[in-house]
Design a protein around this motif. Structure first.
Motif, PDB file in Angstrom:
ATOM      1  N   ALA A  12       0.782  -1.363  -0.061  1.00  0.00           N
ATOM      2  CA  ALA A  12      -0.026   0.035   0.042  1.00  0.00           C
ATOM      3  C   ALA A  12       0.876   1.241   0.047  1.00  0.00           C
ATOM      4  CB  ALA A  12      -0.977  -0.109   1.317  1.00  0.00           C
ATOM      5  N   VAL A  13       0.306   2.406  -0.090  1.00  0.00           N
ATOM      6  CA  VAL A  13       0.845   3.829  -0.306  1.00  0.00           C
ATOM      7  C   VAL A  13       0.025   4.250   1.085  1.00  0.00           C
ATOM      8  CG1 VAL A  13       1.466   5.934  -1.268  1.00  0.00           C
ATOM      9  CG2 VAL A  13       1.456   3.561  -2.643  1.00  0.00           C
ATOM     10  N   VAL A  14       0.904   4.670   1.870  1.00  0.00           N
ATOM     11  CA  VAL A  14       0.220   5.334   3.198  1.00  0.00           C
ATOM     12  C   VAL A  14       0.691   6.593   3.209  1.00  0.00           C
ATOM     13  CG1 VAL A  14       0.207   4.996   5.622  1.00  0.00           C
ATOM     14  CG2 VAL A  14       0.210   3.045   4.546  1.00  0.00           C
ATOM     15  N   HIS A  15      -0.065   7.724   2.773  1.00  0.00           N
ATOM     16  CA  HIS A  15       0.034   8.957   2.888  1.00  0.00           C
ATOM     17  C   HIS A  15       1.356   9.473   2.069  1.00  0.00           C
ATOM     18  CE1 HIS A  15      -3.292   9.838   5.489  1.00  0.00           C
ATOM     19  NE2 HIS A  15      -2.829   8.818   6.243  1.00  0.00           N
ATOM     20  N   GLY A  16       1.726   8.688   0.954  1.00  0.00           N
ATOM     21  CA  GLY A  16       2.589   9.122   0.091  1.00  0.00           C
ATOM     22  C   GLY A  16       3.972   8.057   0.336  1.00  0.00           C
ATOM     23  N   GLU A  17       3.817   7.208   1.328  1.00  0.00           N
ATOM     24  CA  GLU A  17       4.919   6.526   1.494  1.00  0.00           C
ATOM     25  C   GLU A  17       4.640   4.889   1.350  1.00  0.00           C
ATOM     26  OE1 GLU A  17       6.986   7.202   5.445  1.00  0.00           O
ATOM     27  OE2 GLU A  17       6.892   9.276   5.059  1.00  0.00           O
ATOM     28  N   ILE A  18       5.479   4.117   1.061  1.00  0.00           N
ATOM     29  CA  ILE A  18       5.305   2.715   0.700  1.00  0.00           C
ATOM     30  C   ILE A  18       5.269   1.891   2.016  1.00  0.00           C
ATOM     31  CG2 ILE A  18       6.361   0.796  -0.634  1.00  0.00           C
ATOM     32  CD1 ILE A  18       5.280   2.647  -2.340  1.00  0.00           C
ATOM     33  N   LEU A  19       4.271   0.917   1.935  1.00  0.00           N
ATOM     34  CA  LEU A  19       4.306   0.110   2.913  1.00  0.00           C
ATOM     35  C   LEU A  19       4.531  -1.234   2.576  1.00  0.00           C
ATOM     36  CD1 LEU A  19       2.988  -0.291   6.064  1.00  0.00           C
ATOM     37  CD2 LEU A  19       1.134  -1.617   4.722  1.00  0.00           C
ATOM     38  N   ARG A 187     -10.611   8.574   9.556  1.00  0.00           N
ATOM     39  CA  ARG A 187      -9.905   9.734   8.739  1.00  0.00           C
ATOM     40  C   ARG A 187      -8.606   9.434   8.349  1.00  0.00           C
ATOM     41  NH1 ARG A 187     -11.948  12.133  13.603  1.00  0.00           N
ATOM     42  NH2 ARG A 187     -10.037  12.373  14.505  1.00  0.00           N
ATOM     43  N   ALA A 188      -7.879   8.592   9.122  1.00  0.00           N
ATOM     44  CA  ALA A 188      -6.544   8.312   8.803  1.00  0.00           C
ATOM     45  C   ALA A 188      -6.367   7.468   7.513  1.00  0.00           C
ATOM     46  CB  ALA A 188      -5.623   7.597   9.890  1.00  0.00           C
ATOM     47  N   ARG A 189      -7.341   6.220   7.487  1.00  0.00           N
ATOM     48  CA  ARG A 189      -7.449   5.415   6.452  1.00  0.00           C
ATOM     49  C   ARG A 189      -7.748   5.987   5.013  1.00  0.00           C
ATOM     50  NH1 ARG A 189      -9.822  -0.260   9.158  1.00  0.00           N
ATOM     51  NH2 ARG A 189     -11.530   1.072   9.131  1.00  0.00           N
ATOM     52  N   ALA A 190      -8.388   7.166   5.225  1.00  0.00           N
ATOM     53  CA  ALA A 190      -8.960   7.836   3.982  1.00  0.00           C
ATOM     54  C   ALA A 190      -7.530   8.260   3.065  1.00  0.00           C
ATOM     55  CB  ALA A 190      -9.630   9.097   4.175  1.00  0.00           C
ATOM     56  N   GLY A 191      -6.542   8.251   3.590  1.00  0.00           N
ATOM     57  CA  GLY A 191      -5.167   8.776   2.772  1.00  0.00           C
ATOM     58  C   GLY A 191      -4.467   7.290   2.537  1.00  0.00           C
ATOM     59  N   VAL A 192      -5.004   6.352   2.310  1.00  0.00           N
ATOM     60  CA  VAL A 192      -4.276   5.161   2.083  1.00  0.00           C
ATOM     61  C   VAL A 192      -4.919   4.500   0.822  1.00  0.00           C
ATOM     62  CG1 VAL A 192      -3.733   2.654   2.730  1.00  0.00           C
ATOM     63  CG2 VAL A 192      -3.961   4.669   4.454  1.00  0.00           C
ATOM     64  N   VAL A 193      -3.695   4.095   0.026  1.00  0.00           N
ATOM     65  CA  VAL A 193      -4.010   3.533  -1.435  1.00  0.00           C
ATOM     66  C   VAL A 193      -3.632   2.067  -1.505  1.00  0.00           C
ATOM     67  CG1 VAL A 193      -3.939   3.725  -3.949  1.00  0.00           C
ATOM     68  CG2 VAL A 193      -3.992   5.793  -2.721  1.00  0.00           C
ATOM     69  N   TYR A 194      -4.506   1.350  -1.802  1.00  0.00           N
ATOM     70  CA  TYR A 194      -4.057  -0.014  -1.625  1.00  0.00           C
ATOM     71  C   TYR A 194      -3.400  -0.812  -2.899  1.00  0.00           C
ATOM     72  CZ  TYR A 194      -6.054   0.208   2.943  1.00  0.00           C
ATOM     73  OH  TYR A 194      -6.466   0.446   4.028  1.00  0.00           O
ATOM     74  N   ALA A 195      -2.599  -1.737  -2.865  1.00  0.00           N
ATOM     75  CA  ALA A 195      -2.172  -2.324  -4.029  1.00  0.00           C
ATOM     76  C   ALA A 195      -3.089  -3.339  -4.570  1.00  0.00           C
ATOM     77  CB  ALA A 195      -0.977  -2.974  -3.901  1.00  0.00           C
ATOM     78  N   VAL A 196      -3.469  -3.785  -5.523  1.00  0.00           N
ATOM     79  CA  VAL A 196      -4.284  -5.031  -6.036  1.00  0.00           C
ATOM     80  C   VAL A 196      -4.032  -6.199  -5.122  1.00  0.00           C
ATOM     81  CG1 VAL A 196      -5.119  -6.395  -7.823  1.00  0.00           C
ATOM     82  CG2 VAL A 196      -4.836  -4.039  -8.120  1.00  0.00           C
ATOM     83  N   GLY A 197      -4.927  -6.743  -4.650  1.00  0.00           N
ATOM     84  CA  GLY A 197      -4.621  -8.016  -3.899  1.00  0.00           C
ATOM     85  C   GLY A 197      -4.552  -7.781  -2.298  1.00  0.00           C
TER      86      GLY A 197
END
Length: 213
Positions: A12-19, A187-197
């Motif tokens: 995932a990308v958490v507020h611009g940073e890779i997880l 609120r915090a999870r609203a800025g998270v973008v998940y990778a497929v899967g």
């Protein structure tokens, strides 16, 4: 929910940073699968959903770590992924993901405790709880005698307010802290973008979705 294709090895990308995906893998190793399916297709679906579920837990842990840093809080060290026993009552009250987050993440527990401490609890609210829940404050003797707290009980049949006030206040503050934690996490999870899967298990955009908390 928006999906992207982060670099290889990212969940995932958490507020611009890779997880890193390896953090999700570590949690999956720490939490054995339950209710193993026997059919290959069902097993594959269950494993895909388990990975999505684990991603949610790891993302929440990362968000809590950052929130603690912003607030100047210092969670206890956690050398390796570890999940404590999760009480069924906590699952019922919190939902499975949040219950595991709080068992897994020292940062989440630290943040929850801070949020609970920050709750403004008027004395009137504590007294109101005592007055509205008289059945919870019968003396042992009154319970043995089968006293009806809402009819025919004498003042002596109840524990004095002064004796139970701190316990009531603690419970109400913890409940308010949990509500604040839920609101913060949403609120915090609203800025998270998940990778497929790695989407939320209940995200309807993938075919395995199921609505569970």
């Amino acid at each position: 929910m928006t999906h992207v294709h982060p670099p290889d090895g990212a969940a995932a990308v958490v507020h611009g940073e890779i997880l890193a995906e390896e953090r999700v893998d570590a949690l999956l190793e720490a939490v054995p699968a339950r209710d193993r399916e026997t059919r290959p297709d069902a097993l594959a679906r269950a494993e895909r959903q388990r990975r999505r579920w684990a991603t949610q837990v790891v993302v929440a842990d990362e968000l809590a770590r950052r929130a603690c840093t912003e607030r100047g809080l210092e969670p206890s060290a956690q050398a390796a992924p570890h999940v404590l026993a999760v009480d069924e009552a906590d699952v019922a009250d919190l939902g499975s993901i949040v219950a595991v987050v709080l068992a897994y993440s020292p940062a989440a527990r630290t943040l929850l405790a801070q949020l609970a401490d920050e709750q403004d609890l008027p004395e009137a609210a504590v007294r109101d709880y005592y007055d509205r829940n008289r059945d919870r404050f019968l003396t042992q003797d009154a319970l043995r005698r089968g006293v009806d707290p809402f009819g025919g009980a004498a003042p002596a049949d109840f524990l004095p307010y002064a004796d139970v006030r701190e316990g009531i206040a603690h419970g109400l503050r913890q409940a308010a802290g949990r509500r604040a934690f839920f609101a913060w996490l949403d609120r915090a999870r609203a800025g998270v973008v998940y990778a497929v899967g790695h989407e939320h298990p209940g995200d309807p955009s993938h075919p395995d979705h199921e609505h569970r908390h």
